[in-house]
Design a protein around this motif. Structure first.
Motif: not given
Length: 366
Positions: A37-42, A223, A255
């Motif tokens: 989830e860290r790849e697309t988190e706001p 990551k 966010n």
């Protein structure tokens, strides 16, 4: 007092020591620590300079400035759930001692720290918390969890004897935090239009625990997470950032907002209990910890809570005259056991106490 030990029995599965993993100078972290989830988190960029509010406790307690500072506190609790607390009155020497002793504890050889390892049926001790399955993602951190109050329920086998000053230092520090807690609860009650004694009494002879966090350097910090997103099952949480390395983030308007360490301050956050007692006027906020590629980060979170035998639900003064009630009443020990028996998962545990609105089908069938 036995109720505390009988109620809070959830444990955590043993996991690898992250400090040891970090010392191996890995170039990649094991798969169980990778968070897709860290790849697309706001994440809100630091350049936007959004920061949690700051409340001055000395002004809050001074009649000349209390009205103005109370408004700041009220706004912080309503709109943020987090704030820096400055001029808090805790002796600087006590704070420096607790910082030093916690750093010294985590510097010790693994076998020394493992002498205080968690037991299968306990959340206390050295290790990791909220690990309930072999498949779940793990946090890049080690921690030491200790029950402080009530004193009669302390499990001293988990309290380090090295450094030799550790126990005395922790006693001094946590005693000071009790005074801070009472001052904040009293001010919050007034802001909510409640007699301060009504709110403070909910925490009388209550529980206090601490979690000392060690986040070692991580070869892939983008990551991993040091601590999974969650709210706290406490009334108030008082966080001391030991070495002022940034890592704490809170969820604000969709966010993740970094919280910049502020010297000589605590970070205070509203816990689930205050959300429930205030009938949602003040809300506990999801927060998490990130990690750094080069620097270790240390902190100590102190959780101020009611006793396990206290029932928590919206205060009667806040749900009069037809005001909608958003939460059921529940024994705090039961609520805490539900919280500690699962993995950290945002505010999912609040479903057990929130009032469920009837569906359209239920409405027509009733």
């Amino acid at each position: 007092m036995e109720a505390v030990e009988k109620t809070i029995t959830s444990g955590s599965l043993p996991v690898p020591n992250v400090q040891v993993l970090s010392s191996k100078k890995l170039t990649e972290i094991p798969n169980q620590y990778i968070r897709p989830e860290r790849e697309t988190e706001p994440v809100l960029g630091a350049h936007l300079q959004l920061e949690i509010p700051t409340v001055d406790l000395s002004r809050l307690l001074d009649q000349r400035f209390s009205e103005e500072e109370s408004k700041k506190l009220h706004l912080a609790c309503q709109e943020w759930g987090f704030f820096h607390l400055i001029n808090h009155g805790v002796d600087g020497e006590v704070i420096e001692k607790v910082k030093r002793d916690i750093q010294e504890f985590f510097k010790q050889p693994l076998e020394v720290k493992e002498a205080h390892s968690q037991l299968p049926d306990s959340v206390e001790g050295y290790g990791q918390a909220f690990v309930v399955s072999q498949e779940q993602k793990l946090d890049w951190a080690d921690m030491l969890v200790l029950g402080i109050r009530p004193i009669s329920s302390r499990k001293m086998r988990f309290w380090p004897t090295q450094p030799t000053s550790f126990r005395e230092t922790l006693e001094q520090y946590t005693s000071e935090l009790m005074k801070v807690t009472d001052s904040l609860l009293g001010a919050m009650a007034k802001n909510l239009g409640v007699d301060p004694d009504v709110l403070i009494d909910k925490f009388k002879d209550g529980m206090q625990s601490t979690r000392m966090n060690y986040y070692p350097p991580c070869p892939q910090p983008d990551k991993a997470l040091g601590l999974s997103p969650h709210s706290d099952a406490s009334g108030l949480t008082i966080l001391l950032q030991i070495n002022e390395v940034q890592g704490l983030q809170i969820m604000k308007d969709g966010n993740w907002v970094p919280v910049t360490p502020l010297s000589d301050s605590f970070v205070i956050n509203v816990g689930d209990v205050i959300e429930i007692l205030s009938n949602g006027k003040y809300k506990s906020i999801n927060h998490r910890s990130t990690v750094d590629s080069e620097k270790e980060r240390l902190s100590i979170a102190s959780f101020q809570s009611p006793s396990s035998g206290v029932d928590i639900g919206p205060l009667p003064e806040l749900v009069r005259d037809g005001v909608e009630v958003y939460y059921n009443s529940m024994n705090y020990g039961q609520f805490l056991n539900l919280y500690t028996s699962g993995k950290l998962d945002g505010k999912g545990h609040m479903q057990f106490i929130k009032k469920q609105k009837p569906s359209i089908t239920q409405h027509f069938l009733s």
